[in-house]
Design an enzyme around this catalytic site. Structure first.
Site, PDB file in Angstrom:
ATOM      1  N   GLU A 162      -3.974  -9.988   3.992  1.00  0.00           N
ATOM      2  CA  GLU A 162      -5.033  -9.769   5.053  1.00  0.00           C
ATOM      3  C   GLU A 162      -5.502 -10.403   5.694  1.00  0.00           C
ATOM      4  OE1 GLU A 162      -2.942  -5.277   4.047  1.00  0.00           O
ATOM      5  OE2 GLU A 162      -3.119  -6.720   2.726  1.00  0.00           O
ATOM      6  N   GLU A 173       0.597  -1.076  -0.306  1.00  0.00           N
ATOM      7  CA  GLU A 173       0.154   0.050  -0.552  1.00  0.00           C
ATOM      8  C   GLU A 173       0.699   1.184   0.031  1.00  0.00           C
ATOM      9  OE1 GLU A 173      -4.578  -0.868   1.931  1.00  0.00           O
ATOM     10  OE2 GLU A 173      -2.453  -0.833   3.348  1.00  0.00           O
TER      11      GLU A 173
END
Length: 476
Positions: free
Chosen positions: A123, A103
């Site tokens: 995740e 990210e």
């Protein structure tokens, strides 16, 4: 300092140094913001590069912060600062860029990776979704279908695929991230490469077919899970939201819903359980054996031989003067010469201990699916068990250490005897009993074995955890 700034000619370099994996703890997050401000204020720096020391880029969140209140700056805010940088901002990746690490890279304007780099948003394996723009920026680069597949599976993507998909802009043959980053920055400044501000790219085209296909797959494979379905909602929001900011707000809402889910707590419990099951309590300064004899024949030996050279461990088919440890296949003849530690390998489905295991100080039980093994200390010194466990782990075997009796054998017997509908409750009751009898060094070892070897639902965190929660709820 976890992050520092230095200029190389007309290129400013923001360097992360938070060993061992440059995790995005609060010090790194605040350091990135401060170093970025320094780079923007440096009038002699025409472009900026973000890179990391050590063997990897940013491998994700800092596990030491799991379960604690978040501290400013939050990662979404850090990435907003990166993306808004008025100078070209290049991410130089190596090793892995995972979770928040990817990210961060998506918040930069250009991504170059050393050969062998892997990226991903895993995740979902912790019951979460990417909460710092991953569900909003990745689809802008790769489209809805590939973003859905990548994020709901949590798989790692090799550099070549990442380049083909548009996640990264180039693969460098440079030796270091610094060399790669400086070269890429010069190409950007010379207009030989074009940076892209991911958040300013148009939202991906709607793909109802990909959404439907993914939902059908999830309902077939894992209907009980929470976060994969929230991932689909977040990516749909990327398509439908009127702006990046609106999509990020929806992503944050869904991320917090995942954080509140009991499944997230169960999956993180297993994450920590898997970090130390090979460690014998109160044993320090142990090292793996370097000379091991594999006596007899067994399919496991083939696996160990493939890993031996990389592990720096010498394997022989018979003991010699250098041999420090013997691993005996079932019913293999025992070495009657020099006294040395012996591990007796046992089959999980065998009715009783093999002849070779009766006078062995250590026993190794392999799960039927081969995913995990249990190293039982029958009568060895704790240091010997620890050294043996480190040896097997170095040979790429997932090891749980235990004592007295086999937890795997007991679980196997319980699942065989119980009707299919009652196997979960049988494992729960058994795990409580085994913990009381002291078979396990850690109660989480019971959970890990049940999930990896017997298919106990991962999102529940394991039978001992579930039984403990049920007991606590009854007591309230």
């Amino acid at each position: 300092m976890s992050v520092h700034y230095q200029r190389h000619g007309d290129i400013g370099v923001i360097q992360i140094a938070n060993p061992p994996v440059n995790a995005l703890g609060q010090g790194v997050r605040s350091g990135l913001v401060n170093a970025l401000k320094e780079g923007i204020a440096d009038t002699d720096a025409k472009a900026l590069v973000v890179l990391a020391d050590g063997r990897t880029f940013i491998a994700g969140a800092d596990i030491r912060e799991f379960g604690k209140p978040p501290q400013a700056p939050l990662l979404p805010d850090v990435i907003t600062h990166l993306e808004a940088c008025p100078k070209p901002l290049i991410a130089a990746l190596h090793g892995t860029a995972l979770g928040g690490g990817l990210e961060v890279a998506l918040g930069c304007h250009y991504r170059i990776a050393l050969a062998g780099t892997r990226v991903g948003l895993p995740e979902v394996k912790l019951g979460l979704l990417p909460g710092a723009g991953g569900t909003q920026r990745l689809p802008r680069l790769v489209g809805v279908e590939r973003a859905l597949e990548m994020i709901t599976s949590g798989r790692f993507v090799e550099a070549e695929e990442a380049l083909e998909a548009g996640i990264i802009d180039a693969i460098s043959d440079a030796k270091t991230p610094l060399e790669a980053g400086l070269a890429a920055a010069q190409e950007v400044l010379a207009d030989a490469q074009t940076p892209r501000i991911t958040g300013q790219l148009p939202a991906p085209a709607a793909d109802s077919q990909a959404i439907t296909k993914t939902l059908e797959h999830l309902n077939q494979q894992s209907p009980e899970l929470f976060s994969p379905f929230r991932i689909v909602e977040a990516i749909q929001a990327c398509v439908d939201a009127e702006s990046l900011e609106a999509g990020l707000r929806r992503e944050r809402e869904l991320f917090l819903a995942c954080m509140d889910s009991p499944q997230r707590a169960g999956l993180i419990h297993l994450f920590f359980a898997a970090r130390s099951p090979h460690l014998v309590p109160d044993v320090e300064k142990a090292s793996a054996f370097k000379h091991v004899a594999l006596i007899g024949e067994h399919p496991l030996f083939v696996r160990l031989q493939k890993a031996a050279q990389k592990a720096g461990i010498s394997l022989t088919s018979a003991p010699d003067e250098a041999t420090e440890l013997c691993l005996l296949a079932p019913n293999a003849p025992r070495d009657s010469g020099k006294a040395r530690p012996v591990i007796a390998l046992e089959e999980i489905g065998a009715g009783s201990d093999s002849a070779s295991s009766k006078d062995s100080a250590l026993s190794l039980i392999i799960a039927e699916n081969g995913h995990i093994a249990e190293l039982i200390n029958v009568s060895a010194e704790p240091l010997i068990q620890q050294r043996a466990a480190l040896t097997l782990k170095a040979l790429r075997l997932n090891i749980v250490v235990s004592q007295q009796k086999s937890m795997l054998r007991a679980m196997h017997a319980a699942t065989q005897q119980a009707p299919t509908s009652e196997r979960q409750s049988a494992l729960e009751q058994l795990s409580v009993n085994m913990a009381k009898q002291g078979f396990c060094y850690r109660e989480s070892d019971l959970d890990l074995l049940a999930v990896e070897a017997f298919g106990y639902p991962r999102h529940l965190g394991g039978p001992h955890r579930q039984a403990t929660l049920s007991t606590a709820a009854k007591d309230v």
